[in-house]
Design a protein around this motif. Structure first.
Motif, PDB file in Angstrom:
ATOM      1  N   TYR A 126     -33.425  18.649  41.867  1.00 29.50           N
ATOM      2  CA  TYR A 126     -33.999  19.382  40.734  1.00 29.50           C
ATOM      3  C   TYR A 126     -35.137  18.597  40.088  1.00 29.50           C
TER       4      TYR A 126
ATOM      5  N   PRO B 120     -37.930  20.607  33.507  1.00 27.17           N
ATOM      6  CA  PRO B 120     -38.858  21.740  33.353  1.00 27.17           C
ATOM      7  C   PRO B 120     -40.094  21.387  32.537  1.00 27.17           C
TER       8      PRO B 120
ATOM      9  N   ARG C 194     -46.882  21.621  32.816  1.00 26.30           N
ATOM     10  CA  ARG C 194     -46.399  22.727  33.663  1.00 26.30           C
ATOM     11  C   ARG C 194     -45.762  23.873  32.881  1.00 26.30           C
TER      12      ARG C 194
ATOM     13  N   ARG D 112     -45.902  27.383  34.287  1.00 24.63           N
ATOM     14  CA  ARG D 112     -44.953  27.831  35.298  1.00 24.63           C
ATOM     15  C   ARG D 112     -43.518  27.851  34.776  1.00 24.63           C
ATOM     16  N   TYR D 113     -43.121  26.780  34.087  1.00 19.21           N
ATOM     17  CA  TYR D 113     -41.702  26.627  33.763  1.00 19.21           C
ATOM     18  C   TYR D 113     -41.378  27.021  32.321  1.00 19.21           C
TER      19      TYR D 113
ATOM     20  N   SER E 108     -36.232  26.979  27.903  1.00 16.42           N
ATOM     21  CA  SER E 108     -35.443  26.167  28.844  1.00 16.42           C
ATOM     22  C   SER E 108     -34.363  25.315  28.190  1.00 16.42           C
TER      23      SER E 108
ATOM     24  N   CYS F 258     -32.773  22.735  34.348  1.00 16.39           N
ATOM     25  CA  CYS F 258     -33.732  22.129  35.265  1.00 16.39           C
ATOM     26  C   CYS F 258     -34.168  23.161  36.302  1.00 16.39           C
ATOM     27  N   ALA F 259     -35.302  22.894  36.935  1.00 17.55           N
ATOM     28  CA  ALA F 259     -35.815  23.800  37.974  1.00 17.55           C
ATOM     29  C   ALA F 259     -35.586  23.147  39.334  1.00 17.55           C
TER      30      ALA F 259
ATOM     31  N   ARG G 279     -36.375  21.401  42.624  1.00 20.73           N
ATOM     32  CA  ARG G 279     -37.532  20.591  43.009  1.00 20.73           C
ATOM     33  C   ARG G 279     -38.222  21.279  44.186  1.00 20.73           C
TER      34      ARG G 279
ATOM     35  N   SER H 227     -48.549  26.130  39.488  1.00 24.14           N
ATOM     36  CA  SER H 227     -47.701  25.340  38.577  1.00 24.14           C
ATOM     37  C   SER H 227     -48.486  24.578  37.523  1.00 24.14           C
TER      38      SER H 227
ATOM     39  N   HIS I   9     -46.450  24.726  43.220  1.00 20.90           N
ATOM     40  CA  HIS I   9     -45.080  24.351  43.556  1.00 20.90           C
ATOM     41  C   HIS I   9     -44.481  25.523  44.327  1.00 20.90           C
TER      42      HIS I   9
ATOM     43  N   GLU J 159     -39.369  30.750  44.532  1.00 18.69           N
ATOM     44  CA  GLU J 159     -40.231  31.242  43.469  1.00 18.69           C
ATOM     45  C   GLU J 159     -40.465  32.745  43.537  1.00 18.69           C
TER      46      GLU J 159
END
Ligand SMILES: Cc1cc2nc3c(=O)[nH]c(=O)nc-3n(C[C@H](O)[C@H](O)[C@H](O)COP(=O)(O)OP(=O)(O)OC[C@H]3O[C@@H](n4cnc5c(N)ncnc54)[C@H](O)[C@@H]3O)c2cc1C
Ligand SMILES: Cc1cc2nc3c(=O)[nH]c(=O)nc-3n(C[C@H](O)[C@H](O)[C@H](O)COP(=O)(O)OP(=O)(O)OC[C@H]3O[C@@H](n4cnc5c(N)ncnc54)[C@H](O)[C@@H]3O)c2cc1C
Lengths: 520, 520
Positions: free
Chosen positions: A146, A149, A172, A175-176, A182, A248-249, A251, A284, A337, B281
């Motif tokens: 992961y 974010p 980022r 994107r996140y 989050s 978390c996003a 990886r 991203s 990403h 994604e």
């Protein structure tokens, strides 16, 4: 310090309702934390009293390093009963003077609260103490597939609690998303107990009912008002965040980074639009910097170079001079990403072909290795550090419609030059930032802080921003620096509502006084 | 109504501090809105007094349909001075009894506030009046290449203001995030003026300083506390939202929808994990429904069928019977949104191959046309409507760790059967929902509402959820239905802080009384 305040447009006086630190206070703190958790030595206090920019200097006589939430609750309980003002401090990388005392406030640092509490491999939810360093967290979750974010230039020092307290945006967000999306849960210690009949002293298990436990790892939870949101971006004025739960996003297996040279700011915004369209869901980050920023980073920082400027084999900044033929007015960093390298490369190549064919991009390079990608990022991320090394910096962090964004830089540059603060006087007006989010970092570099120069910049910058319905603080927050300027972005009613909320949780105003809210 | 209350576990009495509606009140309202904006005819009032489920019935004597924010401010100013309680109502599709009066509260409907204020093609930011219907907004921005960042089964009726007030999650939260991230700004009318010296009557331009203007379209804005967050999910208890600024997402050129049959709930969660990993994604939705939901939707709704069950050419529900050989225990809907159809199809095919090879999926179909995609979505989205047609429904909307999610359904089913509320008694316990977000919709269908049955379900369900540190309301909110159950998800301190915040903006408690907060 009154003189320094004038230099910084911070016209406040010490609030006489706060107590002065006594020996008995230090003894109490030592009783809770042990000797090693209480810092009173003037040399050791110095880093707690000055900010990252060395622009704001406080006069605190004690800094505290608790390890647990219960200790924080005991400390706040005591400080509140004694009317000792408190400044929560994370990594102290904040850029608006929010993390340092103005007078003799007690510093409570989260540096010793650096334990990961829990990580769930399946859902990617992390629970960590507030003092964990962002980069350390990113490495820890990285080993489990992961990523955090958020990411920012200060990642090696800033704490997750500080990130949440400033609602840090970073590289980022595009994107996140923002931390308002989050962050899943928080644990916060409030300065006052809210519950009647639960005001027992600091020795009760929850230290007088001050520990607000909102620490859940659920993606969705609509049970009443979303209280944690209040503390995200409150800059330590409502309570002290002791733990953070965050989504978390995954990886991404494929990361592509391109550096592009653009002949004009119009070309920059056209390239942004093309990136959005052609890179879609894999996009991203979209960052930009002007030529001066590129020169500064290469000049000031060891090993940083602009691969689109320095001749092959010529390392370092020697070959890069302001105004040289090879320099382009603007540079952009575009990153993807994705989960499939072949697909991502194909999208990236189609994007690059299109923007070059349209003339938005005059030159570009796609990183062929992780090392090259890191080097491109270093150029962009090094800009604030390079500016700090050069001398004094007036930093503005604004949201503006992208169409007028660079006009702000040009207009201020013209204004300062006309008043004798041009490059001859060692003054440089530069722009860089998170263009993908409409976020400009406008910086004025000067040999030293100077009231005359400051008076030319403020309120000019804030007025420009307000005229375009922008924000006077996109991501850095308000802190001490912009408290008086808040009305440029918020109505009197909104500010009054903030004050009322502050009054609910911190009726004596001990939490990070003089910050965020303009004086009443 | 006391009897109905018992049936619904809503043991509250009318708050005697609220005034009763008088003729002069109606005259005042008509003065502000004109005759057509004031509804007092009992038949015309009926739809304002009952909820979508026909489970909650109020006794309001007047419903108001303002067109402008200023009118709302005048109405709230008047109601507050007269101590008339108020219920804000959007599309009235809420599922927790929050949008209807309990006694004789004044209904303020946003139905006539349905104008789009502004849409920006470049940034995708939309500003709209609170009463715009979600689907109408989606169609409007769709013509400009964008989509709304949320979607739900009630889209044809629910209002954007209602969505924000309930912090609606819906079908694509997994990809586009929560409204706490995508809402950029709000305009809210508060019941009381907060500013001293600005308490002038309803005829001043801002009707007594009640209009809180947080209507910005900036992606990033860290200027003080993020006040708008308080109103997102407040279910009308803090103020009336009159306009919403929201970030739309680019409309994806490629949309792929698959329906999958899974032999077990373990297979469902394994498939979810594989979807996350392999679709990365582009993944935009992962929903599930159990066999009973599929049967119900096909039985109750015209033209709905399960393409994995009905034999080729056999339209309608005739061929689908509960327990038939062809029926699988679980179905999943997996959707992707992407910018490149070729890439998306390749990812989807690799995903499908993998899950079929691993035995997680026994059968599947990938929609080959928009019509087929719509038909698959209709099966999933039709479930709540099918349940409502069948009879009484006890609806629970919980967040749970996916591992134990379906155990909750099985456990409750067993409990009810053991007490004589099995299928023989016409009772069915079914599960479906947004599994990608850890969100289960647990529904009990019964011939009628029954106290004995309800006592078996509550607090059993809430206790199960609390034991697993889940949420008793993932997305539907608290409303009237769950106000007393709030302590299962929130600590006493958190609830006290909510109360204090409520006290700041609504000291007389006129905004949507009896809802969200448990009685003191
Ligand atoms: C080189 C550099 C690059 C940067 N880049 C970015 C960027 O891209 N995006 C961005 O948003 N910011 C950026 N920043 C500034 C950013 O605000 C901080 O880096 C970071 O979020 C602050 O974290 P910190 O732990 O250092 O907090 P500090 O600086 O210690 O504190 C910041 C504020 O939060 C409060 N606070 C800290 N911890 C707590 C706590 N546990 N509970 C309550 N209050 C607390 C403090 O009182 C203070 O008001 C950058 C800074 C530097 C030096
Ligand atoms: C078939 C169906 C499917 C559904 N699917 C989902 C789903 O997937 N996800 C999900 O989250 N929900 C779902 N819901 C429930 C969901 O809460 C609502 O559909 C929607 O968000 C409510 O919008 P509304 O305009 O109908 O609000 P209403 O029902 O009118 O009101 C809901 C609450 O908000 C308040 N309110 C409404 N407007 C305002 C305003 N302008 N200012 C202040 N307060 C206001 C009301 O007082 C009430 O407390 C579904 C409902 C149905 C019937």
């Amino acid at each position: 310090s009154r003189c320094a305040s004038r230099l910084l447009h911070v016209p406040v006086e010490r609030d006489p309702s706060f107590a002065q630190l006594l020996d008995k206070d230090v003894s109490f703190f030592e009783g809770v934390l042990g000797r090693s958790g209480v810092i009173t030595d003037p040399d050791a206090l110095e880093p707690f009293n000055r900010d990252w920019q060395k622009k704001y200097f406080g006069h605190s006589k004690v800094a505290l390093r608790p390890k647990t939430t219960e200790q924080v609750a005991e400390l706040l309980s005591y400080c509140s009963s004694r009317r000792l003002a408190v400044v929560p401090q994370g990594g102290n990388t904040g850029l608006v003077g929010g993390s340092v005392p103005l007078y003799d406030e007690v510093v409570i640092s989260t540096a010793a609260m650096n334990q990961i509490i829990e990580f769930d491999d399946v859902s990617g939810t992390l629970v960590a103490q507030a003092g964990c360093v962002l980069q350390a967290l990113d490495e820890a979750v990285g080993q489990r597939g992961y990523m955090m974010p958020l990411d920012l230039g200060a990642k090696g020092s800033c704490h997750i609690g500080g990130n949440v307290s400033t609602n840090a945006g970073g590289l980022r967000l595009l994107r996140y998303g923002s931390l308002h999306g989050s962050v899943l849960g928080l644990q916060v210690v409030l300065p006052e107990p809210l519950m009647a009949g639960n005001t027992a002293g600091g020795s009760s298990p929850d230290a007088g009912g001050r520990i607000l436990d909102l620490l859940r790892t659920l993606r969705k939870d609509n049970t009443g008002y979303d209280l944690k949101q209040l503390f995200i971006g409150a800059e330590g004025t409502l309570g002290l965040i002791t733990a953070v739960a965050i989504q978390c996003a995954p990886r991404p297996p494929s990361v592509q980074v391109a550096l592009l040279a653009c002949p004009s700011f119009q070309a920059v915004t056209d390239t942004l639009r093309a990136a959005r369209q052609r890179l879609g869901e894999v996009l991203s980050a979209v960052e930009f910097l002007d030529a001066s920023c590129s020169v500064l980073a290469c000049e000031q920082l060891e090993g940083v170079r602009n691969p689109l400027v320095a001749a092959e084999g010529e390392q370092g900044a020697a070959a890069v001079t302001h105004g040289s033929e090879a320099l382009s007015p603007f540079y952009m960093l575009v990153e993807t990403h994705g989960s499939n390298q072949e697909h991502d490369l194909q999208k990236m190549e189609q994007f690059l072909e299109a923007v070059m064919a349209e003339g938005c991009v005059s030159d570009g390079t796609l990183a062929a290795s992780e090392a090259q990608a890191r080097a491109i990022w270093r150029l962009r991320e090094g800009v604030p550090e390079a500016l700090a090394r050069k001398g004094a910096v007036y930093k503005y962090d604004v949201s503006l419609p992208t169409g007028v964004m660079y006009d702000m830089v040009t207009a201020l540059r013209g204004r300062l030059e006309a008043a004798g603060f041009g490059s001859g006087a060692g003054v440089q007006v530069v722009g860089y930032g998170h263009i993908g989010d409409g976020n400009l970092h406008l910086n004025v570099s000067a040999p030293r802080y100077d009231t005359a120069l400051l008076d030319l910049i403020e309120p000019y910058v804030y007025e420009f921003v307000a005229r375009h319905r922008g924000s006077i603080s996109a991501e850095h927050g308000i802190g001490l620096m912009k408290a008086a300027a808040l009305p440029y972005s918020k109505s009197a009613l909104a500010i009054e509502l903030m004050r009322r909320i502050k009054g609910v949780v911190d009726p004596h105003g001990i939490m990070n006084p003089y910050k965020v809210l303009p004086r009443g």
